[in-house]
Design an enzyme around this catalytic site. Structure first.
Site, PDB file in Angstrom:
ATOM      1  N   ASP A  67       7.769   2.205  13.451  1.00 24.72           N
ATOM      2  CA  ASP A  67       6.396   2.561  13.813  1.00 24.72           C
ATOM      3  C   ASP A  67       5.992   1.955  15.141  1.00 24.72           C
ATOM      4  O   ASP A  67       6.683   1.101  15.689  1.00 24.72           O
ATOM      5  CB  ASP A  67       5.420   2.126  12.693  1.00 24.72           C
ATOM      6  CG  ASP A  67       5.726   0.734  12.160  1.00 24.72           C
ATOM      7  OD1 ASP A  67       6.363  -0.066  12.891  1.00 24.72           O
ATOM      8  OD2 ASP A  67       5.345   0.433  11.018  1.00 24.72           O
ATOM      9  N   ASN A 137       0.060  -4.675   0.364  1.00 30.27           N
ATOM     10  CA  ASN A 137      -0.452  -3.522  -0.399  1.00 30.27           C
ATOM     11  C   ASN A 137       0.656  -2.535  -0.779  1.00 30.27           C
ATOM     12  O   ASN A 137       0.371  -1.435  -1.228  1.00 30.27           O
ATOM     13  CB  ASN A 137      -1.567  -2.801   0.387  1.00 30.27           C
ATOM     14  CG  ASN A 137      -1.055  -2.169   1.682  1.00 30.27           C
ATOM     15  OD1 ASN A 137       0.129  -2.242   1.989  1.00 30.27           O
ATOM     16  ND2 ASN A 137      -1.956  -1.547   2.435  1.00 30.27           N
ATOM     17  N   HIS A 139       2.827  -1.169   1.320  1.00 29.05           N
ATOM     18  CA  HIS A 139       3.215  -0.185   2.339  1.00 29.05           C
ATOM     19  C   HIS A 139       4.607  -0.470   2.902  1.00 29.05           C
ATOM     20  O   HIS A 139       5.083  -1.604   2.892  1.00 29.05           O
ATOM     21  CB  HIS A 139       2.154  -0.062   3.449  1.00 29.05           C
ATOM     22  CG  HIS A 139       2.130  -1.164   4.458  1.00 29.05           C
ATOM     23  ND1 HIS A 139       1.062  -1.398   5.286  1.00 29.05           N
ATOM     24  CD2 HIS A 139       3.044  -2.116   4.786  1.00 29.05           C
ATOM     25  CE1 HIS A 139       1.322  -2.413   6.080  1.00 29.05           C
ATOM     26  NE2 HIS A 139       2.509  -2.870   5.795  1.00 29.05           N
ATOM     27  N   GLU A 144       0.622   3.805   4.210  1.00 29.16           N
ATOM     28  CA  GLU A 144      -0.337   3.071   3.392  1.00 29.16           C
ATOM     29  C   GLU A 144      -0.428   3.711   2.007  1.00 29.16           C
ATOM     30  O   GLU A 144       0.025   4.839   1.807  1.00 29.16           O
ATOM     31  CB  GLU A 144      -1.716   3.109   4.074  1.00 29.16           C
ATOM     32  CG  GLU A 144      -1.744   2.512   5.480  1.00 29.16           C
ATOM     33  CD  GLU A 144      -1.613   0.993   5.511  1.00 29.16           C
ATOM     34  OE1 GLU A 144      -1.138   0.394   4.523  1.00 29.16           O
ATOM     35  OE2 GLU A 144      -1.979   0.400   6.539  1.00 29.16           O
TER      36      GLU A 144
END
Ligand code: PGA
Length: 278
Positions: A67, A137, A139, A144
């Site tokens: 990313d 979380n 991800h 996400e």
């Protein structure tokens, strides 16, 4: 999923570096998928010292990072390109032409960049080994919670928790980006081998959900359960909420005894056996 529990972050790095080095020994022109964040830094330190020791070369390697922030230039201190240069590329013999990021030049339409990145990966023949961290979380990359399990490289808006978590990496007055271009979960699942790393108690819940929870878009890392060749290397703190730790340790021992019996050199690790379509 093969869960490898080791003592601490240093052992996570050494174990992960062993796996990457095996990959580069078997396939010197391997295509690596790489991750940024605090977790892989020690892995990259290991790889740099093994390169300096002459154990591995990156001369024929190509890399695709997971990313990159949208709207952040490659020379910005925030950019993942800069991170990778500083932590790995600048210290090896890699040809920078072969290092790729999902970026969008100023004025270009960021919506078109995802398919272009996917094409680039395909033209190179796909990713041999994808390195991943995991967010608190759940991800992976910037996928996400709620991301499509089949997603490809595209724009993602960061979750508030990710923005907060990444705040710690910024110096004063730096504006925290809240959008990124990221490989999708489907892109990641297309890699031939996946190596996920996690250290510290803050990752314990996410690891438990990813490994032992249901496959759900609400925990993107749980999608890795659908892949045939995933290794997850965690330290004891990140393993804390796993229910089956004794079993994972037992499996590791059994696998090691098979490797000892049938060959323990690089190239003979069953994970990389040619019959397994590496
Ligand atoms: P970290 O990030 O390694 O900085 O904890 C991991 C991630 O968010 O994927």
């Amino acid at each position: 999923m093969e869960v490898i529990i080791v003592k601490d972050a240093d052992e996570v790095a050494v174990t992960a570096a062993d796996i990457c080095c095996d990959m580069l020994t078997i396939r010197p022109n391997a295509t690596l998928g790489l991750a940024t964040g605090s977790t892989p830094i020690r892995l990259y330190e290991q790889l740099v010292s093994r390169y300096r020791a002459g154990d591995i070369s990156f001369a024929k390697v190509a890399t695709f990072n997971l990313d990159e922030y949208l709207g952040v230039g490659s020379d910005s201190p925030l950019s993942y390109r800069r991170f990778m240069n500083e932590h790995l590329f600048d210290h090896t013999d890699i040809d920078f032409v072969n290092t790729h990021f999902p970026t969008c030049a100023p004025g270009s339409d960021p919506r078109l960049m995802g398919p272009e990145y996917e094409d680039k990966i395909q033209r190179r023949g796909g990713i041999d080994l994808q390195v991943l961290g995991i967010g608190a979380n759940g991800h992976i990359g910037f996928n996400e919670p709620g991301s499509s399990l089949g997603s490809c490289t595209r724009i993602k808006t960061l979750a508030q928790r990710t923005v907060n978590d990444n705040n710690r990496l910024l110096s004063e007055n730096q504006i925290q980006p809240d959008m990124a271009l990221t490989m999708g979960i489907g892109t990641i699942l297309n890699a031939r081998r996946i190596l996920m790393l996690a250290t510290g108690e803050s990752k314990a819940r996410a690891i438990a959900r990813a490994v032992e929870g249901a496959v759900t878009a609400m925990c993107p890392a749980s999608a890795l359960q659908m892949h045939a060749y995933v290794r997850i290397v965690v330290d004891e703190a990140a393993a804390k909420e796993l229910m089956q730790t004794e079993y994972y340790r037992w499996v590791r021992k059994k696998n090691e005894s098979i490797t000892a019996e049938h060959g323990g050199r690089a190239g003979e690790d069953p994970w990389f056996h040619p019959s397994l379509r590496i």
